[in-house]
Design a protein around this motif. Structure first.
Motif, mmCIF file in Angstrom:
data_model
loop_
_atom_site.group_PDB
_atom_site.id
_atom_site.type_symbol
_atom_site.label_atom_id
_atom_site.label_comp_id
_atom_site.label_asym_id
_atom_site.label_seq_id
_atom_site.Cartn_x
_atom_site.Cartn_y
_atom_site.Cartn_z
ATOM 1 N N MET A 1 15.015 75.721 22.284
ATOM 2 C CA MET A 1 16.535 75.123 21.315
ATOM 3 C C MET A 1 16.897 75.862 20.486
ATOM 4 O O MET A 1 16.087 75.656 19.047
ATOM 5 N N HIS A 205 11.327 87.825 13.393
ATOM 6 C CA HIS A 205 10.244 88.777 14.526
ATOM 7 C C HIS A 205 8.931 88.361 14.235
ATOM 8 O O HIS A 205 8.670 88.816 15.235
ATOM 9 N N VAL A 206 8.224 88.446 13.037
ATOM 10 C CA VAL A 206 6.988 88.468 12.929
ATOM 11 C C VAL A 206 6.405 87.040 13.410
ATOM 12 O O VAL A 206 5.895 86.930 14.741
ATOM 13 N N MET A 207 7.141 85.701 13.387
ATOM 14 C CA MET A 207 6.928 84.992 14.964
ATOM 15 C C MET A 207 6.746 85.045 16.659
ATOM 16 O O MET A 207 6.349 84.045 16.963
ATOM 17 N N GLY A 208 7.830 86.188 16.534
ATOM 18 C CA GLY A 208 7.610 86.591 17.531
ATOM 19 C C GLY A 208 8.591 86.078 18.815
ATOM 20 O O GLY A 208 9.458 86.056 19.869
ATOM 21 N N ALA A 209 10.411 86.290 17.778
ATOM 22 C CA ALA A 209 11.416 85.611 18.344
ATOM 23 C C ALA A 209 12.134 86.579 18.922
ATOM 24 O O ALA A 209 12.164 88.016 18.530
ATOM 25 N N SER A 213 16.478 85.401 20.977
ATOM 26 C CA SER A 213 16.471 84.086 20.686
ATOM 27 C C SER A 213 17.529 83.543 19.069
ATOM 28 O O SER A 213 17.939 82.967 18.810
ATOM 29 N N ALA B 76 7.444 91.324 20.770
ATOM 30 C CA ALA B 76 7.792 89.962 20.645
ATOM 31 C C ALA B 76 6.579 88.897 21.271
ATOM 32 O O ALA B 76 6.335 87.898 20.750
ATOM 33 N N ALA B 77 6.587 89.109 22.976
ATOM 34 C CA ALA B 77 5.309 88.391 23.266
ATOM 35 C C ALA B 77 4.187 87.981 22.793
ATOM 36 O O ALA B 77 3.413 87.390 22.595
ATOM 37 N N ARG B 79 3.696 88.757 18.895
ATOM 38 C CA ARG B 79 3.626 87.829 18.320
ATOM 39 C C ARG B 79 3.806 87.178 18.248
ATOM 40 O O ARG B 79 3.719 85.898 17.829
ATOM 41 N N ARG B 80 4.116 86.202 19.795
ATOM 42 C CA ARG B 80 4.052 84.785 19.512
ATOM 43 C C ARG B 80 2.429 84.059 19.955
ATOM 44 O O ARG B 80 2.487 83.099 19.792
ATOM 45 N N ASN B 100 10.689 73.430 8.789
ATOM 46 C CA ASN B 100 10.626 75.361 8.544
ATOM 47 C C ASN B 100 8.407 75.177 9.912
ATOM 48 O O ASN B 100 8.719 76.562 10.132
ATOM 49 N N LEU B 103 9.668 76.261 13.507
ATOM 50 C CA LEU B 103 10.089 77.068 14.357
ATOM 51 C C LEU B 103 9.522 78.306 15.366
ATOM 52 O O LEU B 103 9.978 78.204 16.588
ATOM 53 N N PRO B 104 8.757 77.854 15.005
ATOM 54 C CA PRO B 104 7.700 78.854 15.920
ATOM 55 C C PRO B 104 8.187 78.322 17.297
ATOM 56 O O PRO B 104 8.123 78.616 19.026
ATOM 57 N N ARG B 106 10.423 76.222 18.380
ATOM 58 C CA ARG B 106 12.033 76.679 18.941
ATOM 59 C C ARG B 106 12.085 77.345 19.887
ATOM 60 O O ARG B 106 12.964 77.628 20.662
ATOM 61 N N LEU B 107 11.013 78.470 18.914
ATOM 62 C CA LEU B 107 11.857 79.559 19.681
ATOM 63 C C LEU B 107 11.095 80.287 21.031
ATOM 64 O O LEU B 107 11.685 79.965 22.331
ATOM 65 N N ASP B 109 11.706 77.504 23.178
ATOM 66 C CA ASP B 109 12.594 76.387 24.047
ATOM 67 C C ASP B 109 11.567 75.047 24.485
ATOM 68 O O ASP B 109 11.730 74.529 25.663
ATOM 69 N N LYS B 110 11.075 74.555 23.593
ATOM 70 C CA LYS B 110 10.308 73.927 23.911
ATOM 71 C C LYS B 110 11.332 72.323 23.659
ATOM 72 O O LYS B 110 12.293 72.078 22.896
ATOM 73 N N SER B 111 10.876 70.668 24.397
ATOM 74 C CA SER B 111 11.935 70.275 23.978
ATOM 75 C C SER B 111 11.352 69.180 22.624
ATOM 76 O O SER B 111 11.050 69.646 22.365
ATOM 77 N N GLU B 112 13.404 68.832 22.039
ATOM 78 C CA GLU B 112 13.252 68.287 21.188
ATOM 79 C C GLU B 112 12.233 67.397 21.022
ATOM 80 O O GLU B 112 12.072 67.402 19.785
ATOM 81 N N VAL B 115 8.862 69.173 20.376
ATOM 82 C CA VAL B 115 9.257 69.413 18.690
ATOM 83 C C VAL B 115 8.756 69.204 17.631
ATOM 84 O O VAL B 115 7.577 68.819 16.909
ATOM 85 N N ARG B 151 2.862 75.808 9.850
ATOM 86 C CA ARG B 151 4.091 76.707 10.980
ATOM 87 C C ARG B 151 3.352 78.161 11.703
ATOM 88 O O ARG B 151 3.322 77.882 12.889
#
Lengths: 296, 229
Positions: A1, A205-209, A213, B76-77, B79-80, B100, B103-104, B106-107, B109-112, B115, B151
């Motif tokens: 989200m 981007h570094v975090m993989g966003a 997103s 991106a995958a 990097r995650r 801060n 953030l990862p 939230r990227l 899409d985990k539930s609030e 998170v 983070r």
């Protein structure tokens, strides 16, 4: 989200948020005004068209020769023919006073109107769907009143329809140009925000966003700002329209707008801010997606 | 192997090469110090792992895939699954410590609820349970660095890259920080930690990759640690 806070300060930076709100509000104002004007004009003219299209005006020219049939007799004969004609549902000879009143906006002197050789008028209503034409009726009338004329207002209606079509095209062009300007303006604002937030975007981007997103965060902020902005523009437009109708209350017959048309008009007008919000949100998303291609 | 460099070279324009023929491998759950003086190519090597720069020659394999062949979404995958700790922390100044560090997640899409709960636990683990809602400006250098670590590991990455993580904090906090990173490594996260602080390398018995002028130098007998594969 999306994080509700991410990028929010950048939209506030250098009053970009205010610029965003102002642009959306102005665009919604213009588009709502154009849409309402077009819809109202179409509805009013349509109502009037329907009324006029079923009405026929029969003119009985005044007799100049005293030896001829008296004018009152000619009117009676014409009315009788009209009442006997299939497809004619209502016949009403206009009293002389009413004819004089129709002339009064152009000739202020009542005595002069009395002296003019004006035709007597008969208002006849044609049944909806009746195949009876003005010329066929005129032929029937000529059997009793040889110089009677029948006007079905076709020329006036055709001119009015042309005018409404032109105004509608103009209104849609205004709405399209407004939408285009909105998309361009939001693209430029997003570009400015992205320049301010370049480091944050690189970090994401570094975090993989994925790009979608990041774009979703911008879309979220755009929607958050566009909502109140669209409401402001919409309310201002409604207030302006109300004021305009008040000024034109003696010219525009608002009662011609039937309830269902009012509902249709309201839906159309409310669709403008909703469409603006959607356009702002999607425009932010796609602008950002395009600009993100330049990021590693 | 989790990460492999195969004769990797990197040139920035016409200048001196940043990396020349670098080859090494890091196994799953492994730990390497990456050492060398400033300008040795440590940051370039780390940046190459998360795809911020592409090698001029040679190949970088991450999680078994050549990074040069990845498209934007695949990168991106990848990097995650990598956590990165920067020397300058790179915290977003208008977000709280919690925001801060979250953030990862939230990227992903985990539930609030997940998170907040998970990030809070992690910040408590790094000793910042009472500073969840503090902005970075209200935190000390060491505290900011711990937020940066939280983070970097909040989504349980397979590989943690740390670029001079102790460069902006005092020695006492640097040692505490390295202990935290060691704990993460014990939990299964592979670590590649760049530093030029030799005394820290000496304190922890871990293998070392030493860069000098873009070249991966042979093992230096000064370091007592286990040597790199």
């Amino acid at each position: 989200m999306p994080s509700p806070l991410l990028f929010a300060p950048a939209f506030r930076h250098q009053k970009l948020g205010w610029l965003f709100v102002a642009i959306v509000a102005i665009m919604v104002y213009i588009a709502t005004f154009a849409m309402a004007a077009e819809a109202a004009l179409s509805s009013v003219s349509l109502s009037r068209n329907e009324g006029l299209a079923n009405h026929l005006t029969i003119e009985i020219p005044p007799v100049e020769d005293e030896s001829s049939t008296p004018q009152t007799e000619r009117i009676k004969q014409a009315v009788a023919v009209l009442r006997a004609t299939p497809g004619i549902t209502n016949v009403r000879p206009l009293p002389e006073d009413e004819t004089d009143r129709l002339m009064s906006p152009w000739i202020s002197d009542p005595d002069l109107i009395k002296k003019l050789p004006l035709p007597s008028l008969i208002d006849a209503e044609r049944a909806t769907g009746s195949p009876l034409t003005a010329s066929a009726l005129e032929d029937r009338l000529h059997n009793v009143v040889s110089d009677a004329r029948v006007d079905d207002h076709a020329a006036w209606l055709a001119d009015l329809a042309q005018l409404v079509r032109s105004l509608a095209a103009l209104a849609f062009l205004t709405i399209a140009l407004t939408g285009f300007a909105l998309v361009i303006a939001i693209g430029l604002i997003c570009r400015a925000v992205m320049a301010t937030e370049r480091e944050t975007i690189e970090l994401l981007h570094v975090m993989g966003a994925p790009d979608v997103s990041i774009a979703r965060h911008f879309q979220f902020q755009a929607r958050r700002l566009a909502g109140p902005a669209a409401l402001i523009g919409f309310l201002l437009a409604v207030a302006s329209l109300g004021f305009l109708l008040f000024l034109l209350r003696h010219v525009v017959d608002i009662s011609a707008l039937q309830l269902m048309r009012w509902v249709g008009l309201a839906i159309l007008v409310i669709a403008v801010p909703a469409a603006a919000m959607l356009a702002a949100s999607l425009s932010a998303r796609f602008s950002v997606l395009r600009l993100l291609q330049s990021f590693s | 192997m989790l990460l492999s460099f195969d004769q990797v070279s990197l040139h920035y324009g016409q200048s001196r090469p940043a990396l020349v023929d670098v080859s090494f491998s890091l196994p799953e759950g492994g730990f390497y110090f990456l050492t060398g003086p400033s300008g040795a190519g440590k940051s370039s090597l780390l940046r190459m792992i998360y795809g911020a720069v592409r090698p001029t020659a040679g190949s970088v394999y991450i999680f078994g895939r050549d990074i040069a062949g990845l498209d934007r979404n695949e990168l991106a995958a990848v990097r995650r699954q990598i956590g990165v700790i920067f020397q300058d922390f790179r915290l977003i100044p208008y977000l709280s410590a919690l925001e801060n560090a979250a953030l990862p997640l939230r990227l992903l899409d985990k539930s609030e609820d997940y998170v907040v709960r998970h990030t809070t636990e992690l910040l408590e683990w790094v000793g910042l349970g009472d500073k969840l809602h503090a902005l970075p400006a209200a935190l000390s250098g060491g505290e900011q660095q711990r937020v940066a670590i939280a983070r970097a590991v909040v989504n349980k990455p397979r590989l943690l890259l740390a670029d001079e993580p102790t460069g902006n904090i005092d020695d006492r906090n640097a040692v505490k920080l390295l202990h935290l990173i060691m704990e993460l490594n014990k939990a299964g996260t592979a670590v590649l930690l760049a530093t030029h602080q030799h005394h820290l390398v000496d304190s922890f018995k871990k293998p070392e990759l030493r860069l000098d002028g873009g070249y991966l130098a042979p093992p230096d007998p000064r370091f007592r640690g286990e040597k790199a594969a």
